[in-house]
Design an enzyme around this catalytic site. Structure first.
Site, PDB file in Angstrom:
ATOM      1  N   GLY A   1       0.820  -1.208   0.000  1.00  0.00           N
ATOM      2  CA  GLY A   1       0.000   0.000   0.000  1.00  0.00           C
ATOM      3  C   GLY A   1       0.842   1.240   0.000  1.00  0.00           C
ATOM      4  N   LYS A  42       9.510   6.733  13.121  1.00  0.00           N
ATOM      5  CA  LYS A  42      10.517   7.368  13.990  1.00  0.00           C
ATOM      6  C   LYS A  42      11.346   6.319  14.734  1.00  0.00           C
ATOM      7  CE  LYS A  42       8.428   7.333  18.343  1.00  0.00           C
ATOM      8  NZ  LYS A  42       8.947   6.719  19.541  1.00  0.00           N
ATOM      9  N   CYS A  70       5.007   5.645  15.395  1.00  0.00           N
ATOM     10  CA  CYS A  70       5.944   4.643  15.920  1.00  0.00           C
ATOM     11  C   CYS A  70       6.924   4.124  14.876  1.00  0.00           C
ATOM     12  CB  CYS A  70       5.162   3.488  16.532  1.00  0.00           C
ATOM     13  SG  CYS A  70       4.064   4.034  17.844  1.00  0.00           S
ATOM     14  N   LYS A 128      -3.681   4.987   9.622  1.00  0.00           N
ATOM     15  CA  LYS A 128      -4.284   3.686   9.349  1.00  0.00           C
ATOM     16  C   LYS A 128      -5.718   3.763   9.865  1.00  0.00           C
ATOM     17  CE  LYS A 128      -3.149   1.338  13.684  1.00  0.00           C
ATOM     18  NZ  LYS A 128      -2.574   0.152  14.318  1.00  0.00           N
ATOM     19  N   GLY A 175       3.178   4.457   8.281  1.00  0.00           N
ATOM     20  CA  GLY A 175       3.248   5.792   8.863  1.00  0.00           C
ATOM     21  C   GLY A 175       2.976   5.678  10.344  1.00  0.00           C
TER      22      GLY A 175
HETATM   23  C1  UGA Z   1       3.208  -0.319  15.751  1.00  0.00           C
HETATM   24  C2  UGA Z   1       3.488  -1.801  16.061  1.00  0.00           C
HETATM   25  O1  UGA Z   1       2.680  -2.630  15.227  1.00  0.00           O
HETATM   26  C3  UGA Z   1       3.190  -2.116  17.530  1.00  0.00           C
HETATM   27  O2  UGA Z   1       3.530  -3.456  17.822  1.00  0.00           O
HETATM   28  C4  UGA Z   1       4.027  -1.172  18.400  1.00  0.00           C
HETATM   29  O3  UGA Z   1       3.775  -1.382  19.776  1.00  0.00           O
HETATM   30  C5  UGA Z   1       3.670   0.254  18.058  1.00  0.00           C
HETATM   31  O4  UGA Z   1       3.950   0.492  16.655  1.00  0.00           O
HETATM   32  C6  UGA Z   1       4.510   1.149  18.937  1.00  0.00           C
HETATM   33  O5  UGA Z   1       5.728   1.218  18.737  1.00  0.00           O
HETATM   34  O6  UGA Z   1       3.987   1.713  19.904  1.00  0.00           O
HETATM   35  P1  UGA Z   1       1.014   1.078  15.176  1.00  0.00           P
HETATM   36  O7  UGA Z   1       1.907   2.240  14.930  1.00  0.00           O
HETATM   37  O8  UGA Z   1      -0.236   1.268  15.956  1.00  0.00           O
HETATM   38  O9  UGA Z   1       1.826  -0.114  15.922  1.00  0.00           O
HETATM   39  O10 UGA Z   1       0.573   0.575  13.743  1.00  0.00           O
HETATM   40  P2  UGA Z   1       0.639  -0.739  12.855  1.00  0.00           P
HETATM   41  O11 UGA Z   1      -0.651  -1.424  12.912  1.00  0.00           O
HETATM   42  O12 UGA Z   1       1.869  -1.508  13.090  1.00  0.00           O
HETATM   43  O13 UGA Z   1       0.758  -0.036  11.429  1.00  0.00           O
HETATM   44  C7  UGA Z   1       1.854   0.815  11.135  1.00  0.00           C
HETATM   45  C8  UGA Z   1       1.771   1.319   9.728  1.00  0.00           C
HETATM   46  O14 UGA Z   1       2.036   0.278   8.810  1.00  0.00           O
HETATM   47  C9  UGA Z   1       0.418   1.891   9.327  1.00  0.00           C
HETATM   48  O15 UGA Z   1       0.633   3.037   8.535  1.00  0.00           O
HETATM   49  C10 UGA Z   1      -0.218   0.795   8.515  1.00  0.00           C
HETATM   50  O16 UGA Z   1      -1.137   1.248   7.562  1.00  0.00           O
HETATM   51  C11 UGA Z   1       1.009   0.203   7.838  1.00  0.00           C
HETATM   52  N1  UGA Z   1       0.849  -1.213   7.468  1.00  0.00           N
HETATM   53  C12 UGA Z   1       0.571  -2.147   8.405  1.00  0.00           C
HETATM   54  C13 UGA Z   1       1.010  -1.580   6.142  1.00  0.00           C
HETATM   55  O17 UGA Z   1       1.280  -0.730   5.257  1.00  0.00           O
HETATM   56  N2  UGA Z   1       0.893  -2.902   5.790  1.00  0.00           N
HETATM   57  C14 UGA Z   1       0.604  -3.848   6.719  1.00  0.00           C
HETATM   58  O18 UGA Z   1       0.513  -5.040   6.334  1.00  0.00           O
HETATM   59  C15 UGA Z   1       0.443  -3.466   8.055  1.00  0.00           C
END
Ligand code: UGA
Length: 451
Positions: A271, A281, A278, A341, A275
């Protein structure tokens, strides 16, 4: 775990816990600790936020958090204050849950909030206590923080620092707090381990596995986990580039790869890239720390991960350009989604808003709609236009970009929406709409990575 055992108090009453910092991590932690049965005070320097929290309202949109806060504010087990004095001698365990954003002008983490907690808390600690860091920090931070507590707290070496990284995902924060998939205890004494086992007795009894390790390992687990997740996303996005060059379908590719249990399907959605507050950075802070430690090879690996991530955003702008032609002035571009997201109102380093901003710079009129993140989006990108619904945002659009995967966007009716747009062009950067339905309704449907 026996380097210099530090006394940790043995209380006969229920444990008292302070949670310092009450944004996303702290609000979830405070509510979770109250749910585990402890008496909890959340400490927050922002008075407005203290008022909000004491009314049982989270400072951000997070499904399930408001009811849990309200439940425990009402039960009397949880309250919030801006006064550190109240928790100094009161709490047996202090959780540090403040933010560690990227520093201005560098990739490194800005630890100023962690250090200001030490400034304010240390002088108040007159009896032994365990201080547990949950914030994401560069490896080596807990040792520095402990030295400061030993030097600045009246209880001196009676203060022990443990690091217990959190793995909360936004939109799943309550569940991840109450039912963690693992607990990592970075400790240097058995007492600290026992105290943490006491704090997390409920999830441990439910079966959450515990990894007990030294503190540098615990600090690296968190940075390493986020670096790996980012790498996985960039890996599938690199394969999306291969798919675009060959006519392969990256979604099917991800499904097939993910069926191999060693690979797994999680974090393989191609995708607009990752972003949020977490992954971006934390990856950069990890590289910065690797540089300080002289481990240059780690930087080489992760720099490419970051570059691929940025390329996805440029690619979406490029595809928009291909569809709209060279002259963007007078063109209406609709952006569906502003949050980084679905399931959150967080717009930090959001691919959706970044792409919207870049397209606006080319001269197009960009209108954004998001179900939850409108206020935050307006604050960080005040020059974009905002609409009250997806339908309104699409009025007279020359192209529509699907950039955040909210369920309501999957339910849009392409036949009906075609009647309000100027040109039926859909760029599904999240690859989650039904291509056939949109094409059947007469739309030109493009999803980078899908034929
Ligand atoms: C992330 C980690 O998944 C958590 O385990 C961690 O605790 C957290 O950071 C943190 O450091 O506090 P989060 O930032 O809530 O959690 O989001 P994610 O669900 O991991 O998604 C991160 C980004 O990756 C989003 O922009 C999402 O759209 C993107 N993403 C996620 C993808 O592009 N493809 C995917 O398959 C999954």
């Amino acid at each position: 775990m026996n380097e210099g055992s530090t006394p940790v108090t043995q209380a006969s009453r229920p444990l008292r816990i302070s949670v310092i910092g009450t944004n996303y991590l702290g609000a979830n932690t405070a509510a979770g600790m109250a749910e585990f049965g402890f008496d909890v005070i959340g400490v927050e320097i922002d008075e407005n936020r203290v008022k909000l929290l004491n009314d049982g309202k989270a400072p951000l949109y997070e499904p399930g958090l408001d009811p849990l806060l309200k439940k425990h504010v009402d039960s009397g087990r949880l309250r919030f204050t801006s006064d550190y004095q109240e928790v100094g001698d009161w709490a047996d365990v202090h959780f540090i849950c403040v933010g560690t954003p990227q520093s201005d002008g560098s990739d490194a983490a800005d630890l100023s909030q962690v250090h200001s907690v030490v400034d304010l808390l240390a002088p108040l600690l007159t009896r032994p206590a365990l201080v547990v860091g949950r914030s994401t920090v560069p490896v080596g931070t807990s040792a520095v923080v402990e030295q400061r507590f030993h030097a600045e707290a009246p209880a001196g070496t009676g203060i022990e620092i443990a690091w217990q990284p959190e793995f909360l995902r936004e939109a799943h924060g309550v569940d991840d707090t109450l039912h963690p998939d693992r607990l990592v205890f970075g400790v240097r004494s058995e007492q600290a381990e026992h105290r943490l086992r006491e704090v997390f007795a409920t999830p441990i009894a439910e079966g959450s596995p515990v990894v007990v390790c030294n503190r540098p390992t615990a600090e690296l687990v968190k940075g390493g986990a986020n670096a790996f997740l980012a790498t996985k996303i960039s890996f599938i996005n690199a394969l999306a580039e291969m798919c675009e060059a060959t006519g392969a379908d990256v979604s099917q590719l991800a499904d097939a790869l993910g069926l191999d249990q060693r690979i797994g399907r999680g974090m393989l959605n191609a995708g607009p890239g990752y972003g949020g507050g977490c992954l971006p950075k934390d990856l950069r802070a990890f590289m910065a720390r690797a540089g300080e430690l002289g481990v240059e090879e780690v930087i080489t690996l992760l720099r490419e991960v970051d570059d691929i991530n940025q390329r996805r955003r440029s690619r979406i702008v490029h595809v928009t350009h291909e569809l709209l032609g060279t002259d963007w002035v007078g063109r209406n571009v609709t952006v569906l989604g502003a949050a980084f997201k679905a399931g959150t109102d967080d717009v930090r380093d959001s691919p959706a808003l970044d792409v919207a901003g870049r397209i606006q710079l080319h001269g197009a009129t960009v209108t954004v709609y998001d179900p939850e993140a409108m206020d935050n989006a307006r604050r960080v990108r005040p020059t974009l236009r905002y609409a009250a619904s997806a339908q309104e945002a699409c009025q007279e659009a020359h192209v529509v970009l699907h950039l955040t995967e909210w369920p309501e966007f999957r339910e849009l009716d392409p036949v009906q929406l075609k009647s309000v747009v100027e040109t039926p062009l859909m760029i599904d950067a999240r690859l989650s709409l039904d291509p056939q339905a949109w094409r059947n309704a007469g739309w030109t449907y493009r999803a980078p990575g899908r034929p």
